[in-house]
Design a protein around this motif. Structure first.
Motif, mmCIF file in Angstrom:
data_model
loop_
_atom_site.group_PDB
_atom_site.id
_atom_site.type_symbol
_atom_site.label_atom_id
_atom_site.label_comp_id
_atom_site.label_asym_id
_atom_site.label_seq_id
_atom_site.Cartn_x
_atom_site.Cartn_y
_atom_site.Cartn_z
ATOM 1 N N UNK A 122 -4.480 -12.151 -7.155
ATOM 2 C CA UNK A 122 -4.966 -10.963 -6.489
ATOM 3 C C UNK A 122 -5.790 -10.165 -7.503
ATOM 4 N N UNK A 123 -6.907 -9.670 -7.060
ATOM 5 C CA UNK A 123 -7.777 -8.898 -7.944
ATOM 6 C C UNK A 123 -7.236 -7.484 -8.145
ATOM 7 N N UNK A 124 -7.634 -6.891 -9.247
ATOM 8 C CA UNK A 124 -7.164 -5.559 -9.624
ATOM 9 C C UNK A 124 -7.426 -4.534 -8.522
ATOM 10 N N UNK A 125 -8.613 -4.541 -7.933
ATOM 11 C CA UNK A 125 -8.931 -3.548 -6.902
ATOM 12 C C UNK A 125 -8.043 -3.725 -5.670
ATOM 13 N N UNK A 126 -7.729 -4.957 -5.320
ATOM 14 C CA UNK A 126 -6.834 -5.200 -4.175
ATOM 15 C C UNK A 126 -5.423 -4.712 -4.493
ATOM 16 N N UNK A 127 -4.971 -4.952 -5.732
ATOM 17 C CA UNK A 127 -3.645 -4.465 -6.128
ATOM 18 C C UNK A 127 -3.588 -2.940 -6.038
ATOM 19 N N UNK A 128 -4.629 -2.288 -6.536
ATOM 20 C CA UNK A 128 -4.671 -0.827 -6.503
ATOM 21 C C UNK A 128 -4.651 -0.337 -5.057
ATOM 22 N N UNK A 129 -5.441 -0.974 -4.199
ATOM 23 C CA UNK A 129 -5.460 -0.578 -2.786
ATOM 24 C C UNK A 129 -4.088 -0.729 -2.136
ATOM 25 N N UNK A 130 -3.420 -1.833 -2.403
ATOM 26 C CA UNK A 130 -2.089 -2.063 -1.815
ATOM 27 C C UNK A 130 -1.081 -1.043 -2.338
ATOM 28 N N UNK A 131 -1.140 -0.744 -3.618
ATOM 29 C CA UNK A 131 -0.223 0.248 -4.185
ATOM 30 C C UNK A 131 -0.516 1.635 -3.620
ATOM 31 N N UNK A 132 -1.798 1.957 -3.442
ATOM 32 C CA UNK A 132 -2.151 3.247 -2.842
ATOM 33 C C UNK A 132 -1.666 3.332 -1.402
ATOM 34 N N UNK A 133 -1.702 2.231 -0.673
ATOM 35 C CA UNK A 133 -1.155 2.223 0.691
ATOM 36 C C UNK A 133 0.336 2.546 0.680
ATOM 37 N N UNK A 134 1.051 1.999 -0.308
ATOM 38 C CA UNK A 134 2.485 2.282 -0.422
ATOM 39 C C UNK A 134 2.726 3.745 -0.815
ATOM 40 N N UNK A 135 1.877 4.276 -1.686
ATOM 41 C CA UNK A 135 2.001 5.696 -2.040
ATOM 42 C C UNK A 135 1.879 6.538 -0.780
ATOM 43 N N UNK A 136 0.877 6.243 0.045
ATOM 44 C CA UNK A 136 0.680 7.006 1.270
ATOM 45 C C UNK A 136 1.879 6.883 2.201
ATOM 46 N N UNK A 137 2.422 5.695 2.285
ATOM 47 C CA UNK A 137 3.604 5.453 3.115
ATOM 48 C C UNK A 137 4.774 6.318 2.644
ATOM 49 N N UNK A 138 4.967 6.390 1.337
ATOM 50 C CA UNK A 138 6.055 7.204 0.794
ATOM 51 C C UNK A 138 5.796 8.699 0.976
ATOM 52 N N UNK A 139 4.544 9.127 0.876
ATOM 53 C CA UNK A 139 4.198 10.524 1.143
ATOM 54 C C UNK A 139 4.580 10.864 2.578
ATOM 55 N N UNK A 140 4.220 9.984 3.493
ATOM 56 C CA UNK A 140 4.538 10.209 4.902
ATOM 57 C C UNK A 140 6.051 10.243 5.134
ATOM 58 N N UNK A 141 6.783 9.405 4.405
ATOM 59 C CA UNK A 141 8.245 9.376 4.538
ATOM 60 C C UNK A 141 8.864 10.688 4.066
ATOM 61 N N UNK A 142 8.351 11.260 2.977
ATOM 62 C CA UNK A 142 8.862 12.548 2.481
ATOM 63 C C UNK A 142 8.728 13.602 3.573
ATOM 64 N N UNK A 143 7.588 13.624 4.230
ATOM 65 C CA UNK A 143 7.345 14.611 5.283
ATOM 66 C C UNK A 143 8.230 14.363 6.505
ATOM 67 N N UNK A 144 8.409 13.103 6.870
ATOM 68 C CA UNK A 144 9.266 12.777 8.011
ATOM 69 C C UNK A 144 10.708 13.203 7.736
ATOM 70 N N UNK A 145 11.197 12.938 6.522
ATOM 71 C CA UNK A 145 12.555 13.371 6.175
ATOM 72 C C UNK A 145 12.675 14.887 6.222
ATOM 73 N N UNK A 146 11.630 15.602 5.819
ATOM 74 C CA UNK A 146 11.675 17.072 5.873
ATOM 75 C C UNK A 146 11.921 17.539 7.300
ATOM 76 N N UNK A 147 11.256 16.919 8.252
ATOM 77 C CA UNK A 147 11.441 17.281 9.660
ATOM 78 C C UNK A 147 12.849 16.938 10.142
ATOM 79 N N UNK A 148 13.326 15.759 9.785
ATOM 80 C CA UNK A 148 14.667 15.357 10.213
ATOM 81 C C UNK A 148 15.735 16.268 9.615
ATOM 82 N N UNK A 149 15.576 16.620 8.356
ATOM 83 C CA UNK A 149 16.553 17.486 7.675
ATOM 84 C C UNK A 149 16.652 18.840 8.376
ATOM 85 N N UNK A 150 15.521 19.374 8.827
ATOM 86 C CA UNK A 150 15.513 20.677 9.503
ATOM 87 C C UNK A 150 16.384 20.683 10.752
#
Length: 148
Positions: free
Chosen positions: A1-29
């Motif tokens: 896998x090329x470096x740019x593809x790895x970075x893109x995949x890791x950035x997708x996971x970062x976004x997924x985790x950002x979204x999860x933090x926000x979803x948990x905030x709503x559930x916790x409320x």
């Protein structure tokens, strides 16, 4: 896998985790159970740690990490979780179960890719935590010990 593809995949996971933090905030409320809310705050912290460790990997590869802010999909997930949470604890748990299933699947897909070993270690750890989150939510939903 090329470096740019790895970075893109890791950035997708970062976004997924950002979204999860926000979803948990709503559930916790709206969850209404201190023990579950406490556990959800711990899971939220796990997702924040994922953002941190994935961001470090992207930077080590010379890439630019995704900014840790919700995107359109994140706002939809957050809104769906908030809406479901308003109808009760069971629905909040069901929403989070769905969110964790998606997150676990995305991490499973990532560990199936040919990342370098240092990246794989982080991805496997994050996947393990995601599976643990999902397992807990499924256990709570299947336990007749409480009226949800």
């Amino acid at each position: 896998m090329e470096r740019t593809e790895m970075i893109d995949r890791l950035n997708d996971l970062i976004q997924l985790d950002v979204d999860a933090v926000e979803a948990y905030a709503q559930a916790i409320k709206h969850i209404g159970y201190r023990d579950i809310a406490k556990r959800f705050r711990e899971y939220q912290d796990d997702h924040r740690n994922h953002i941190t460790n994935l961001t470090a990997l992207v930077q080590q590869m010379g890439g630019t990490p995704t900014k840790p802010t919700p995107d359109l999909k994140g706002y939809l997930i957050e809104g769906f979780t908030a809406l479901m949470s308003l109808t009760g604890a069971r629905q909040a748990l069901e929403a989070m179960k769905g969110n964790e299933k998606v997150t676990s699947r995305k991490y499973q897909e990532a560990v199936a890719q040919p990342f370098p070993e240092n990246v794989m270690e982080v991805l496997r750890t994050n996947l393990s935590q995601e599976q643990w989150h999902l397992s807990y939510i499924e256990e709570i939903l299947s336990t007749p010990r409480r009226e949800l």
